[in-house]
Scaffold this motif. Structure first.
Motif, PDB file in Angstrom:
ATOM      1  N   ASP A 195       0.807  -1.214   0.000  1.00 15.71           N
ATOM      2  CA  ASP A 195       0.000   0.000   0.000  1.00 15.71           C
ATOM      3  C   ASP A 195       0.844   1.270   0.000  1.00 15.71           C
ATOM      4  O   ASP A 195       0.315   2.368  -0.173  1.00 15.71           O
ATOM      5  N   LEU A 196       2.131   1.128   0.213  1.00 17.51           N
ATOM      6  CA  LEU A 196       3.029   2.277   0.190  1.00 17.51           C
ATOM      7  C   LEU A 196       3.258   2.715  -1.255  1.00 17.51           C
ATOM      8  O   LEU A 196       3.421   1.896  -2.143  1.00 17.51           O
ATOM      9  N   GLU A 197       3.225   4.029  -1.490  1.00 20.01           N
ATOM     10  CA  GLU A 197       3.537   4.550  -2.824  1.00 20.01           C
ATOM     11  C   GLU A 197       5.048   4.639  -2.938  1.00 20.01           C
ATOM     12  O   GLU A 197       5.689   5.405  -2.221  1.00 20.01           O
ATOM     13  N   VAL A 198       5.630   3.849  -3.831  1.00 20.68           N
ATOM     14  CA  VAL A 198       7.083   3.766  -3.946  1.00 20.68           C
ATOM     15  C   VAL A 198       7.540   4.404  -5.249  1.00 20.68           C
ATOM     16  O   VAL A 198       7.054   4.069  -6.334  1.00 20.68           O
ATOM     17  N   ILE A 199       8.492   5.322  -5.131  1.00 20.64           N
ATOM     18  CA  ILE A 199       9.079   6.011  -6.276  1.00 20.64           C
ATOM     19  C   ILE A 199      10.588   5.842  -6.186  1.00 20.64           C
ATOM     20  O   ILE A 199      11.179   6.025  -5.117  1.00 20.64           O
ATOM     21  N   ALA A 200      11.207   5.466  -7.278  1.00 19.27           N
ATOM     22  CA  ALA A 200      12.666   5.382  -7.343  1.00 19.27           C
ATOM     23  C   ALA A 200      13.168   6.432  -8.324  1.00 19.27           C
ATOM     24  O   ALA A 200      12.477   6.795  -9.273  1.00 19.27           O
ATOM     25  N   ALA A 201      14.369   6.927  -8.075  1.00 23.79           N
ATOM     26  CA  ALA A 201      14.936   7.960  -8.952  1.00 23.79           C
ATOM     27  C   ALA A 201      16.438   7.761  -9.072  1.00 23.79           C
ATOM     28  O   ALA A 201      17.095   7.316  -8.128  1.00 23.79           O
ATOM     29  N   GLY A 202      16.966   8.091 -10.239  1.00 22.93           N
ATOM     30  CA  GLY A 202      18.401   8.000 -10.460  1.00 22.93           C
ATOM     31  C   GLY A 202      18.765   8.731 -11.737  1.00 22.93           C
ATOM     32  O   GLY A 202      17.900   9.067 -12.547  1.00 22.93           O
ATOM     33  N   GLY A 203      20.036   8.958 -11.940  1.00 19.15           N
ATOM     34  CA  GLY A 203      20.492   9.608 -13.153  1.00 19.15           C
ATOM     35  C   GLY A 203      20.694   8.604 -14.274  1.00 19.15           C
ATOM     36  O   GLY A 203      20.513   7.401 -14.085  1.00 19.15           O
ATOM     37  N   ASP A 204      21.086   9.101 -15.466  1.00 17.14           N
ATOM     38  CA  ASP A 204      21.296   8.189 -16.586  1.00 17.14           C
ATOM     39  C   ASP A 204      22.495   7.277 -16.354  1.00 17.14           C
ATOM     40  O   ASP A 204      22.469   6.103 -16.744  1.00 17.14           O
ATOM     41  N   GLY A 205      23.525   7.758 -15.681  1.00 21.17           N
ATOM     42  CA  GLY A 205      24.656   6.898 -15.344  1.00 21.17           C
ATOM     43  C   GLY A 205      24.281   5.916 -14.255  1.00 21.17           C
ATOM     44  O   GLY A 205      24.622   4.728 -14.313  1.00 21.17           O
ATOM     45  N   ASP A 206      23.557   6.394 -13.264  1.00 24.56           N
ATOM     46  CA  ASP A 206      23.122   5.575 -12.139  1.00 24.56           C
ATOM     47  C   ASP A 206      22.130   4.499 -12.588  1.00 24.56           C
ATOM     48  O   ASP A 206      22.232   3.339 -12.202  1.00 24.56           O
ATOM     49  N   GLY A 207      21.160   4.892 -13.430  1.00 21.42           N
ATOM     50  CA  GLY A 207      20.072   3.991 -13.773  1.00 21.42           C
ATOM     51  C   GLY A 207      20.307   3.129 -14.999  1.00 21.42           C
ATOM     52  O   GLY A 207      19.937   1.956 -15.024  1.00 21.42           O
ATOM     53  N   TYR A 208      20.936   3.699 -16.026  1.00 19.33           N
ATOM     54  CA  TYR A 208      21.121   2.968 -17.278  1.00 19.33           C
ATOM     55  C   TYR A 208      22.503   2.334 -17.382  1.00 19.33           C
ATOM     56  O   TYR A 208      22.733   1.488 -18.237  1.00 19.33           O
ATOM     57  N   GLY A 209      23.440   2.775 -16.536  1.00 16.28           N
ATOM     58  CA  GLY A 209      24.790   2.225 -16.565  1.00 16.28           C
ATOM     59  C   GLY A 209      25.029   1.298 -15.394  1.00 16.28           C
ATOM     60  O   GLY A 209      24.890   0.075 -15.495  1.00 16.28           O
TER      61      GLY A 209
END
Length: 312
Positions: free
Chosen positions: A96-110
């Protein structure tokens, strides 16, 4: 108020609730596109009816990792490329928790690319916002997975010899059920897309073009931009994987030719989320696992006991 007593408590929510009472001075550079992500989140969360107590924001390392310092929700600042596995665990423990993740292009795609692919493949119910500025900003301007071929940087002084990855196409091929791109220079669209992504049941991937005026002047401001869902020049069915894939291919090739296409590219409202799939086969309890920590009478199960029973 705990996370559990807050969930489902319907009330009017003011966007100012998401601003910390002692607001830290943002260390993003003037003109940074990251400010637009913060603004869009502060506008979107009250619109979908989520309070700060109902929301968890997991971030990685980099300029994007500062986001949860400026957003007053539950926050988890993970190590480089690891925001998604932490976010997945939190969502499975407390659906039930609303979960959002965030990262940069190096962090997320690399660095976190493997987690990105498999989180999309499994269709975990969360929103993933990738700050895509085509550069490593916090570490002072190294080539990233989305830097264009030929781009000169500290790590590629003669120009990158590699083609950039195609994050929208990669997300679709991996299995994401919501794929969109927006830009910091289009705040109204950014708010609408973030709102839709949060409301979506399944893995919602938002590639957010965030200009870096300090370390990536080549990318400029990502203007002018075109909303492919509103333009008469682009007609495709965003619920059709084949048409969505073709539109994504054109979008990702056009970006490096100076044409910025944004919008919703793929939406699948019918695919069950990972949590729903696990519940359907009896491998995930209906009662949130996290609530057991608050139940003094609960008799704890130990995973090693289950293994011992199978081999006894």
């Amino acid at each position: 108020m705990s996370t559990f007593s807050a969930i489902g408590d319907e009330r009017e929510i003011d966007r100012d609730e998401y601003t910390p009472s002692v607001e830290p001075q943002p260390t993003w550079c003037p003109g940074c596109g990251d400010f637009s992500v913060l603004k869009a989140l502060k506008q979107a969360l009250p619109e979908v009816g989520r309070t700060p107590e109902e929301t968890l924001l997991c971030t990685g390392i980099g300029c994007s990792g500062k986001l949860n310092s400026y957003l007053d929700t539950y926050g988890f600042h993970t190590i480089h490329g690891r925001s998604l596995p932490v976010a997945r665990a939190a969502k499975l423990a407390n659906p039930d928790l609303e979960v959002i993740a965030a990262g940069g292009d190096g962090d997320g795609y690399g660095i976190g690319g493997n987690h990105f692919v498999h989180t999309a493949r499994e269709n975990h119910d969360m929103t993933y916002i990738v700050f895509n500025n085509e550069i490593f900003g916090l570490t002072k301007g190294q080539t990233s997975p989305t830097s264009p071929k030929g781009h000169k940087s500290k790590t590629q002084p003669s120009g990158s010899a590699k083609e950039p990855i195609k994050p929208l196409s990669m997300s679709l091929n991996a299995g994401a059920s919501y794929v969109a791109r927006t830009a910091a220079v289009n705040p109204n669209q950014a708010k609408e897309i973030i709102t839709e992504a949060i409301e979506h049941d399944g893995f919602a991937h938002v590639d957010f073009l965030t200009q870096c005026p300090t370390w990536n002047k080549d990318a400029r401001q990502y203007v002018p931009y075109i909303d492919v869902n509103e333009s008469d020049d682009y007609e495709f069915d965003k619920t059709d994987r084949v048409e969505a894939a073709e539109m994504m291919r054109e979008t990702e090739e056009s970006l490096y030719e100076g044409e910025v296409l944004t919008g919703r590219f793929y939406v699948d409202e019918d695919r069950p989320s990972y949590g729903e799939e696990k519940q359907a086969i009896g491998e995930m309890p209906d009662e949130p696992l996290a609530e057991r920590y608050w139940d003094d009478d609960y008799e704890w199960e130990r995973s090693h006991d289950m293994f011992l029973d199978k081999h006894a």
